[in-house]
Write a protein that holds these residues in place. Sequence first.
Motif, mmCIF file in Angstrom:
data_model
loop_
_atom_site.group_PDB
_atom_site.id
_atom_site.type_symbol
_atom_site.label_atom_id
_atom_site.label_comp_id
_atom_site.label_asym_id
_atom_site.label_seq_id
_atom_site.Cartn_x
_atom_site.Cartn_y
_atom_site.Cartn_z
ATOM 1 N N SER A 1 3.182 -6.471 -3.378
ATOM 2 C CA SER A 1 4.193 -7.526 -3.479
ATOM 3 C C SER A 1 5.547 -6.909 -3.837
ATOM 4 O O SER A 1 5.632 -5.999 -4.660
ATOM 5 N N TYR A 2 6.606 -7.444 -3.250
ATOM 6 C CA TYR A 2 7.942 -6.900 -3.491
ATOM 7 C C TYR A 2 8.347 -6.978 -4.956
ATOM 8 O O TYR A 2 9.034 -6.094 -5.475
ATOM 9 N N ASP A 3 7.949 -8.042 -5.627
ATOM 10 C CA ASP A 3 8.386 -8.228 -7.009
ATOM 11 C C ASP A 3 7.410 -7.657 -8.033
ATOM 12 O O ASP A 3 7.603 -7.820 -9.239
ATOM 13 N N ALA A 4 6.361 -6.982 -7.579
ATOM 14 C CA ALA A 4 5.336 -6.475 -8.495
ATOM 15 C C ALA A 4 5.892 -5.519 -9.556
ATOM 16 O O ALA A 4 5.542 -5.648 -10.738
ATOM 17 N N VAL B 1 3.524 4.842 -1.868
ATOM 18 C CA VAL B 1 4.916 5.294 -1.914
ATOM 19 C C VAL B 1 5.841 4.233 -2.498
ATOM 20 O O VAL B 1 6.522 4.468 -3.500
ATOM 21 N N ARG B 2 5.862 3.049 -1.871
ATOM 22 C CA ARG B 2 6.841 2.040 -2.292
ATOM 23 C C ARG B 2 6.623 1.587 -3.733
ATOM 24 O O ARG B 2 7.560 1.574 -4.540
ATOM 25 N N ALA B 3 5.395 1.216 -4.059
ATOM 26 C CA ALA B 3 5.121 0.731 -5.415
ATOM 27 C C ALA B 3 5.361 1.820 -6.453
ATOM 28 O O ALA B 3 5.939 1.573 -7.518
ATOM 29 N N THR B 4 4.918 3.040 -6.162
ATOM 30 C CA THR B 4 5.113 4.155 -7.087
ATOM 31 C C THR B 4 6.592 4.424 -7.323
ATOM 32 O O THR B 4 7.038 4.615 -8.462
ATOM 33 N N THR B 5 7.372 4.426 -6.247
ATOM 34 C CA THR B 5 8.811 4.705 -6.353
ATOM 35 C C THR B 5 9.540 3.597 -7.101
ATOM 36 O O THR B 5 10.332 3.862 -8.020
ATOM 37 N N LEU B 6 9.298 2.358 -6.719
ATOM 38 C CA LEU B 6 10.019 1.245 -7.335
ATOM 39 C C LEU B 6 9.601 1.013 -8.778
ATOM 40 O O LEU B 6 10.441 0.702 -9.631
ATOM 41 N N LEU B 7 8.325 1.172 -9.075
ATOM 42 C CA LEU B 7 7.883 1.000 -10.452
ATOM 43 C C LEU B 7 8.474 2.082 -11.350
ATOM 44 O O LEU B 7 8.926 1.813 -12.476
ATOM 45 N N SER B 8 8.515 3.306 -10.841
ATOM 46 C CA SER B 8 9.139 4.394 -11.596
ATOM 47 C C SER B 8 10.625 4.107 -11.834
ATOM 48 O O SER B 8 11.156 4.352 -12.922
ATOM 49 N N SER B 9 11.284 3.578 -10.817
ATOM 50 C CA SER B 9 12.713 3.261 -10.930
ATOM 51 C C SER B 9 12.954 2.164 -11.958
ATOM 52 O O SER B 9 13.864 2.265 -12.799
ATOM 53 N N LYS B 10 12.142 1.099 -11.900
ATOM 54 C CA LYS B 10 12.295 -0.006 -12.848
ATOM 55 C C LYS B 10 12.025 0.459 -14.274
ATOM 56 O O LYS B 10 12.719 0.060 -15.213
#
Length: 258
Positions: free
Chosen positions: A80-83, A129-138
């Motif tokens: 999910s995008y907002d996860a 990739v996406r979840a790992t990258t975005l979660l790390s960024s957040k």
Amino acid sequence: MMGQVKGKIAIITGVSRLKGIGAAICKELAETGYDIFFTYWTAYDKKMPWSIESDEPMKLKEELIKKRVKVSCMELDLTSYDAPEQLINEVSEQLGYPDILINNAAYSTNNDFSNLTAEELDKHYMVNVRATTLLSSKFAQRFDKKSGGRIINITSGQSKGPMPGELAYATTKGAVDALTITLSAELAPLGITVNAINPGPTDTGWMTEEIQSKLKPMFPFGRIGKPRDVAKTIKFLVSDEADWITGQVIHAEGGFKR
């Protein structure tokens, strides 16, 4: 020597199965005193050959609470995008702002050049990739402590050799290695280290006797890797003793020879 910690909070993603690496990480960190927040997604594991019982995450939660640390968890679809933001918000509300992020969740199915589809490649990308990258960024964007932040990514040794039959998985996990190196340089000024661990073939319940007999001679120690092996390495990397280690892809696989 590492002692007990107090008041530090660790997020571990992808913790559905009691026999899995994620559960071993939770147990190892909880025994050291870290408060634990883990995510799980039973719909994925139920589709896999190993499957799971629906109550496994709650059984793990009960086991962790007995170690006298704070424990919270949530079922979360990381595609999910907002996860990522949803997870960080939930952890902050339940336990406080996290010190540690372990990106353990992964999507993996068998495929090669002859049958790989765009849909299947996208599923691998969204989690690995996406979840790992975005979660790390957040995690990093809202990190407000002077030092002690830790991000650990789980990879699979793609740089050490080919993985025939796992084209999508190898491709996306290889991206995690690249992410680790660049993100570590960006986050060092914030007091956050970023490393990746390749645990090698690990017996989490998916190995048949045939697979075990084939892999065992490839380990110099004469045994196959166990979930606690990687959990112990992670326990060191998140400790204060490892504050000078960052941007590394660590092959903690017992000398496994491909």
